[in-house]
Design a protein around this motif. Structure first.
Motif, short mmCIF file in Angstrom:
data_model
loop_
_atom_site.label_atom_id
_atom_site.label_comp_id
_atom_site.label_asym_id
_atom_site.label_seq_id
_atom_site.Cartn_x
_atom_site.Cartn_y
_atom_site.Cartn_z
N LYS A 113 -12.24 27.62 -1.15
CA LYS A 113 -12.75 28.45 -2.25
C LYS A 113 -14.12 27.99 -2.67
O LYS A 113 -14.57 26.95 -2.60
N SER A 115 -1.88 30.41 6.06
CA SER A 115 -2.55 29.22 5.55
C SER A 115 -1.76 28.57 4.43
O SER A 115 -1.10 29.25 3.64
N LYS A 126 -1.36 26.17 0.93
CA LYS A 126 -2.01 26.21 -0.37
C LYS A 126 -3.23 25.29 -0.43
O LYS A 126 -4.29 25.69 -0.92
N ALA A 127 -3.09 24.07 0.06
CA ALA A 127 -4.20 23.11 0.03
C ALA A 127 -5.40 23.63 0.83
O ALA A 127 -6.55 23.46 0.43
N ARG A 184 -6.12 26.87 1.41
CA ARG A 184 -6.71 27.98 0.67
C ARG A 184 -7.59 27.48 -0.47
O ARG A 184 -8.68 27.99 -0.72
N ILE A 185 -7.12 26.45 -1.17
CA ILE A 185 -7.89 25.89 -2.28
C ILE A 185 -9.16 25.23 -1.78
O ILE A 185 -10.22 25.35 -2.39
N ALA A 186 -9.07 24.54 -0.64
CA ALA A 186 -10.23 23.81 -0.10
C ALA A 186 -11.38 24.72 0.30
O ALA A 186 -12.55 24.32 0.24
#
Length: 90
Positions: A90, A81, A83-84, A86-88
């Motif tokens: 959370k 995955s 970074k964007a 993974r952040i989305a």
């Protein structure tokens, strides 16, 4: 969410018919599979990367009999995955 639900969701959000969305989705998946089969990674910015890893041959064990067995080398599809993404989630 399954493919039918995904198709419906995309159709509602984009105002494109379900039939067209289904064709586009199937074409996208087919293209990803063919690219991986040909040894190419598929990177979708902000989402992630599809890759193929080679799993080496190894010796395993039959859990019922304890007998050693040879497990052949194989190719395994993986997804990393972005970074964007993974952040989305959370």
């Amino acid at each position: 969410m399954n493919k039918t639900q995904l198709t419906s969701s995309i159709s509602e959000e984009t105002n494109v018919s379900k039939v067209q969305v289904k064709k586009i989705l199937e074409s996208m998946l087919k293209t990803i599979v063919l690219s991986l089969k040909n040894g190419k990674n598929v990177q979708i910015a902000g989402f992630g990367t599809f890759k193929v890893h080679n799993r080496a041959a190894r010796i395993g064990r039959n859990p019922q009999t304890g007998e050693k067995i040879n497990i052949a080398a194989t190719k395994v599809p993986t997804f990393i995955s972005g970074k964007a993404f993974r952040i989305a989630i959370k």
